[in-house]
Motif scaffolding. Structure first.
Motif, mmCIF file in Angstrom:
data_model
loop_
_atom_site.group_PDB
_atom_site.id
_atom_site.type_symbol
_atom_site.label_atom_id
_atom_site.label_comp_id
_atom_site.label_asym_id
_atom_site.label_seq_id
_atom_site.Cartn_x
_atom_site.Cartn_y
_atom_site.Cartn_z
ATOM 1 N N CYS A 1 0.849 -1.187 0.000
ATOM 2 C CA CYS A 1 0.000 0.000 0.000
ATOM 3 C C CYS A 1 0.888 1.241 0.000
ATOM 4 N N GLU B 1 -6.276 -1.828 -4.474
ATOM 5 C CA GLU B 1 -7.323 -1.042 -5.126
ATOM 6 C C GLU B 1 -6.683 0.183 -5.756
ATOM 7 N N ALA C 1 -6.876 3.771 -6.649
ATOM 8 C CA ALA C 1 -7.648 4.941 -6.223
ATOM 9 C C ALA C 1 -7.317 6.138 -7.114
ATOM 10 N N HIS C 2 -8.365 6.882 -7.475
ATOM 11 C CA HIS C 2 -8.157 8.104 -8.259
ATOM 12 C C HIS C 2 -7.812 9.254 -7.312
ATOM 13 N N PRO D 1 -11.146 12.666 -9.064
ATOM 14 C CA PRO D 1 -12.171 11.725 -9.511
ATOM 15 C C PRO D 1 -12.645 11.961 -10.945
ATOM 16 N N LEU E 1 -3.392 8.034 -10.480
ATOM 17 C CA LEU E 1 -3.804 6.815 -9.769
ATOM 18 C C LEU E 1 -2.781 6.470 -8.691
ATOM 19 N N CYS F 1 -7.250 1.925 3.359
ATOM 20 C CA CYS F 1 -6.743 3.272 3.067
ATOM 21 C C CYS F 1 -7.526 3.931 1.939
ATOM 22 N N HIS F 2 -7.984 3.123 0.965
ATOM 23 C CA HIS F 2 -8.801 3.676 -0.120
ATOM 24 C C HIS F 2 -10.090 4.286 0.443
ATOM 25 N N THR F 3 -10.717 3.541 1.333
ATOM 26 C CA THR F 3 -11.950 4.050 1.965
ATOM 27 C C THR F 3 -11.663 5.299 2.781
ATOM 28 N N ASP G 1 -11.112 8.527 0.651
ATOM 29 C CA ASP G 1 -12.289 9.001 -0.076
ATOM 30 C C ASP G 1 -13.402 9.480 0.862
#
Length: 230
Positions: free
Chosen positions: A23, A45, A47-48, A51, A75, A82-84, A87
């Motif tokens: 990560c 995952e 992640a942008h 967005p 990206l 961490c993605h959650t 965002d």
């Protein structure tokens, strides 16, 4: 709604390669191919940073209408947690923070793994020897061409074991070897620098094949790597 398109395989490969299997949040650095999943699955995952469209976290940083949000530069590869986190709380994780994470990722990873520049070739050799020995032991037992336990039945457990070990052990070890050698290139001879460049291309090809399922472009392991820093 903005039309989504598939992110190109080359972009995915570059992300996985630069993340080195971890990560890219410097406070996390969790393995993206967890041992408990046997190396058969990853949890990464994409992640942008900025967005798609007018909605989504950090949308105020979108440069212009022609901006392509699916390019490598926008990206970052993260674990699901961490993605959650980034965002759901974009104010705490703005665009510049995420780009800094990405830029400094390898240095942060090397620090966590204790990778550093050494005072002589002997110590540098010791730092890579264990990882190289483990890779060679797995190769000798499971590799498709020479492994003592390998057979060519694609449904066999041995074949599956080779694939899992490649993702969970060999590739992470190779990334650590690369990081150690990069930190100690000042100790390498010109021939060793050339051999290291071949090794990097070898690892790149392995990642293409075993992470992105793109086959046919890997070069063989440069045998002279076994004598690196000797």
């Amino acid at each position: 709604m903005t039309q989504r398109k598939a992110i190109p395989a080359e972009t995915k490969l570059r992300l996985f390669s630069e993340a080195s299997g971890h990560c890219q949040n410097p406070d996390c650095l969790e393995p993206l191919f967890p041992v408990e999943l046997g190396g058969a699955k990853h949890i990464a995952e994409m992640a942008h940073v900025v967005p798609h469209g007018e909605a989504g976290p950090r949308r105020e940083d979108r440069p212009n209408d022609s901006f392509d949000p699916d390019v490598f530069e926008n990206l970052i590869l993260l674990c699901p947690t961490c993605h959650t986190k980034i965002d759901k709380d974009p104010a705490s994780f703005p665009r510049n923070i995420l780009l800094d994470w990405k830029e400094n990722h390898l240095a942060n990873l090397a620090t966590k793994q204790g990778i550093r520049a050494y005072v002589n070739r002997c110590i540098a050799r010791e730092a890579i020897a264990g990882f190289m020995a483990e890779n060679k032991a797995i190769w000798n037992r499971f590799a498709p061409e020479h492994g003592t336990d390998f057979n060519y039945d694609p449904e066999s457990e041995v074949a599956k074991g080779w694939s899992k070990r490649m993702r969970s052990v060999i590739l992470p070890n190779n990334y650590r070897i690369q990081a150690i050698i990069r930190a100690n290139l000042g100790l390498a001879t010109e021939d060793e620098r050339r051999i290291f460049a071949e090794f990097q291309e070898h690892v790149r090809g392995l990642a293409e094949r075993h992470v992105c399922n793109v086959s046919g472009r890997a070069i063989r392991f440069p045998k002279a790597m076994e004598d690196m820093f000797l």
